[in-house]
Design a protein around this motif. Structure first.
Motif, PDB file in Angstrom:
ATOM      1  N   SER A  94       0.831  -1.204   0.000  1.00  0.00           N
ATOM      2  CA  SER A  94       0.000   0.000   0.000  1.00  0.00           C
ATOM      3  C   SER A  94       0.863   1.250   0.000  1.00  0.00           C
ATOM      4  CB  SER A  94      -0.920  -0.007   1.233  1.00  0.00           C
ATOM      5  OG  SER A  94      -1.628   1.209   1.357  1.00  0.00           O
ATOM      6  N   ARG A  95       0.393   2.268  -0.703  1.00  0.00           N
ATOM      7  CA  ARG A  95       1.084   3.554  -0.734  1.00  0.00           C
ATOM      8  C   ARG A  95       0.070   4.681  -0.590  1.00  0.00           C
ATOM      9  NH1 ARG A  95       6.100   4.023  -3.401  1.00  0.00           N
ATOM     10  NH2 ARG A  95       5.847   6.245  -2.964  1.00  0.00           N
ATOM     11  N   VAL A  96       0.482   5.766   0.071  1.00  0.00           N
ATOM     12  CA  VAL A  96      -0.302   6.999   0.111  1.00  0.00           C
ATOM     13  C   VAL A  96       0.275   7.934  -0.944  1.00  0.00           C
ATOM     14  CG1 VAL A  96      -0.958   9.029   1.466  1.00  0.00           C
ATOM     15  CG2 VAL A  96      -0.914   6.767   2.548  1.00  0.00           C
ATOM     16  N   LEU A  97      -0.564   8.360  -1.886  1.00  0.00           N
ATOM     17  CA  LEU A  97      -0.126   9.230  -2.972  1.00  0.00           C
ATOM     18  C   LEU A  97      -0.491  10.675  -2.673  1.00  0.00           C
ATOM     19  CD1 LEU A  97      -1.252   7.082  -6.034  1.00  0.00           C
ATOM     20  CD2 LEU A  97       0.849   6.907  -4.674  1.00  0.00           C
ATOM     21  N   THR A  98       0.356  11.585  -3.103  1.00  0.00           N
ATOM     22  CA  THR A  98       0.127  13.015  -2.886  1.00  0.00           C
ATOM     23  C   THR A  98       0.123  13.738  -4.222  1.00  0.00           C
ATOM     24  OG1 THR A  98       1.209  12.934  -0.721  1.00  0.00           O
ATOM     25  CG2 THR A  98       1.003  15.100  -1.748  1.00  0.00           C
ATOM     26  N   GLY A  99      -0.757  14.720  -4.345  1.00  0.00           N
ATOM     27  CA  GLY A  99      -0.822  15.482  -5.581  1.00  0.00           C
ATOM     28  C   GLY A  99      -1.885  16.555  -5.517  1.00  0.00           C
ATOM     29  N   ALA A 154      -2.892   3.917  -3.246  1.00  0.00           N
ATOM     30  CA  ALA A 154      -2.616   2.886  -4.248  1.00  0.00           C
ATOM     31  C   ALA A 154      -2.378   1.576  -3.503  1.00  0.00           C
ATOM     32  CB  ALA A 154      -1.402   3.245  -5.089  1.00  0.00           C
ATOM     33  N   VAL A 155      -2.947   0.502  -4.008  1.00  0.00           N
ATOM     34  CA  VAL A 155      -2.770  -0.826  -3.412  1.00  0.00           C
ATOM     35  C   VAL A 155      -2.461  -1.811  -4.539  1.00  0.00           C
ATOM     36  CG1 VAL A 155      -3.809  -2.682  -2.053  1.00  0.00           C
ATOM     37  CG2 VAL A 155      -4.384  -0.299  -1.541  1.00  0.00           C
ATOM     38  N   HIS A 202      -7.488  13.503 -10.314  1.00  0.00           N
ATOM     39  CA  HIS A 202      -6.393  13.185  -9.397  1.00  0.00           C
ATOM     40  C   HIS A 202      -5.068  13.301 -10.156  1.00  0.00           C
ATOM     41  CE1 HIS A 202      -9.791  11.404  -7.297  1.00  0.00           C
ATOM     42  NE2 HIS A 202      -9.047  11.030  -6.275  1.00  0.00           N
ATOM     43  N   PHE A 203      -4.199  14.201  -9.731  1.00  0.00           N
ATOM     44  CA  PHE A 203      -2.919  14.399 -10.419  1.00  0.00           C
ATOM     45  C   PHE A 203      -1.782  14.205  -9.417  1.00  0.00           C
ATOM     46  CE2 PHE A 203       0.632  16.899 -12.123  1.00  0.00           C
ATOM     47  CZ  PHE A 203       0.644  16.477 -13.445  1.00  0.00           C
ATOM     48  N   PRO A 204      -1.114  13.049  -9.456  1.00  0.00           N
ATOM     49  CA  PRO A 204      -0.049  12.769  -8.486  1.00  0.00           C
ATOM     50  C   PRO A 204       1.200  13.590  -8.757  1.00  0.00           C
ATOM     51  CG  PRO A 204      -0.163  11.008 -10.092  1.00  0.00           C
ATOM     52  CD  PRO A 204      -1.316  11.921 -10.390  1.00  0.00           C
ATOM     53  N   THR A 205       1.911  13.929  -7.687  1.00  0.00           N
ATOM     54  CA  THR A 205       3.161  14.675  -7.818  1.00  0.00           C
ATOM     55  C   THR A 205       4.182  13.894  -8.625  1.00  0.00           C
ATOM     56  OG1 THR A 205       2.745  15.752  -5.689  1.00  0.00           O
ATOM     57  CG2 THR A 205       5.004  15.796  -6.513  1.00  0.00           C
ATOM     58  N   GLU A 206       4.246  12.586  -8.395  1.00  0.00           N
ATOM     59  CA  GLU A 206       5.154  11.711  -9.148  1.00  0.00           C
ATOM     60  C   GLU A 206       4.412  11.154 -10.353  1.00  0.00           C
ATOM     61  OE1 GLU A 206       7.708   9.170  -6.423  1.00  0.00           O
ATOM     62  OE2 GLU A 206       6.077   9.735  -5.080  1.00  0.00           O
ATOM     63  N   ALA A 207       4.881  11.506 -11.544  1.00  0.00           N
ATOM     64  CA  ALA A 207       4.171  11.154 -12.778  1.00  0.00           C
ATOM     65  C   ALA A 207       3.958   9.651 -12.931  1.00  0.00           C
ATOM     66  CB  ALA A 207       4.931  11.704 -13.985  1.00  0.00           C
ATOM     67  N   TRP A 235       2.976   7.592 -10.888  1.00  0.00           N
ATOM     68  CA  TRP A 235       1.779   7.136 -10.197  1.00  0.00           C
ATOM     69  C   TRP A 235       0.492   7.484 -10.924  1.00  0.00           C
ATOM     70  CZ3 TRP A 235       1.550   3.284  -7.176  1.00  0.00           C
ATOM     71  CH2 TRP A 235       2.623   2.949  -6.347  1.00  0.00           C
ATOM     72  N   GLN A 236       0.595   8.123 -12.090  1.00  0.00           N
ATOM     73  CA  GLN A 236      -0.586   8.228 -12.944  1.00  0.00           C
ATOM     74  C   GLN A 236      -0.967   6.847 -13.470  1.00  0.00           C
ATOM     75  OE1 GLN A 236      -0.385  11.212 -16.056  1.00  0.00           O
ATOM     76  NE2 GLN A 236       0.763  12.643 -14.760  1.00  0.00           N
ATOM     77  N   LEU A 237       0.017   5.944 -13.495  1.00  0.00           N
ATOM     78  CA  LEU A 237      -0.176   4.572 -13.984  1.00  0.00           C
ATOM     79  C   LEU A 237      -0.706   4.572 -15.419  1.00  0.00           C
ATOM     80  CD1 LEU A 237      -1.649   2.782 -10.820  1.00  0.00           C
ATOM     81  CD2 LEU A 237       0.741   3.005 -11.527  1.00  0.00           C
TER      82      LEU A 237
END
Length: 289
Positions: free
Chosen positions: A147-152, A171-172, A237-242, A244-246
């Motif tokens: 599991s991860r907590v995403l920020t954006g 994200a899981v 939803h727009f994640p800071t790390e690209a 994680w857009q998957l």
């Protein structure tokens, strides 16, 4: 008139209200999933899980461990586990649950005893000192789920704008693939009523009174935010790390804010945009081609 929009969760003053848990699980590479939601999740096959977790009495579970044990009881796959956790939390109305006993939860948030108590978590969420993303991450981690907590950033208002950085979701990894979740938005939506000081009818009749706004949260489970496909959740939803857009081809922040703002029911009804793919459409002499 009222409109249903998604609510931005308060940041809170505590960023790590839970005991640290580091289970021995394998975190797969951050890549676009090969499967979409409908390929591996058939809602009718999970109704028995939804029904079972709906009957769980939170007062019987003072600790995270006792809760996660009952939530995942009988679950045979990781998908069943994450469904049980997600559906339980999204239907809990955590904002409305007052702490049953806060004697062990000082206002500083630093407790000398029972730091794993579930009621401590709910107390922090109730007081805007904790967040739903942290609770979901905690429960998934305890269930041995990567599991991860995403920020954006998020979009809930007018086209061309987005929230400030700091918005979060989860994200899981399931069956070696990463999927995206927003348990807070799945719990309901914010209703915004616009009216003026002369009342509702005056708006329709063109009365120029002082505009007022009333907001309230309506709890209603929204299936869309469970395991949302990357090409759909990127609308708001727009994640800071690209990464994680998957997505095979990540979009830029400018492309993100220029999109039309689409609510979850747009996708739930299977609708698609065929033309005019930007939220603001320029006209020529008041006409749109």
């Amino acid at each position: 008139m009222g409109s249903g929009v998604s609510k931005i969760e308060p940041l809170g003053v505590e960023r790590n209200p839970f005991p640290r848990v580091t289970p021995d699980v394998i975190y797969p590479p951050i890549l676009p999933p090969n499967d979409c939601k409908e390929d591996i999740f058939k809602i009718k096959k999970f109704k028995h899980i939804d029904d079972r977790v709906s009957e769980i009495n939170i007062s019987n579970h003072p600790t995270f461990q006792s809760l996660i044990t009952e939530l995942t009881s009988g679950c045979r796959t990781d998908l069943e586990k994450v469904r049980a956790i997600f559906y339980w939390q999204a239907t809990q109305q955590c904002d409305e649950i007052p702490p049953t006993s806060c004697s062990c939860i000082p206002r500083s948030g630093k407790s000398q005893k029972n730091t794993g108590l579930l009621e401590a978590c709910l107390a922090r969420i109730h007081d805007n000192r904790g967040r739903h993303v942290d609770l979901f991450h905690k429960l998934c981690t305890m269930a041995q789920l990567p599991s991860r907590v995403l920020t954006g950033r998020a979009r809930t208002g007018d086209p061309g704008s987005s929230s400030a950085a700091g918005f979060q979701w989860n994200a899981v990894a399931i069956q070696g693939q990463w999927f995206l979740f927003n348990v807070y938005w799945a719990s309901g939506h914010l209703v915004v009523d616009m009216f003026n000081d002369a009342g509702w009818n005056a708006i329709d009749s063109g009365h120029r009174g002082k505009k007022l706004k009333r907001e309230y949260f309506v709890y209603k489970f929204d299936e869309f935010y469970f395991m949302t496909d990357p090409d759909k959740i990127i609308n708001n939803h727009f994640p800071t790390e690209a990464e994680w857009q998957l997505l095979d081809e990540p979009i830029s922040l400018l492309e993100f804010v220029e999109q039309p703002i689409l609510r979850s029911y747009f996708f739930s009804y299977g609708l698609k945009i065929l033309s005019h793919t930007k939220g603001i459409v320029a006209t020529e002499k008041g006409e749109v081609n």
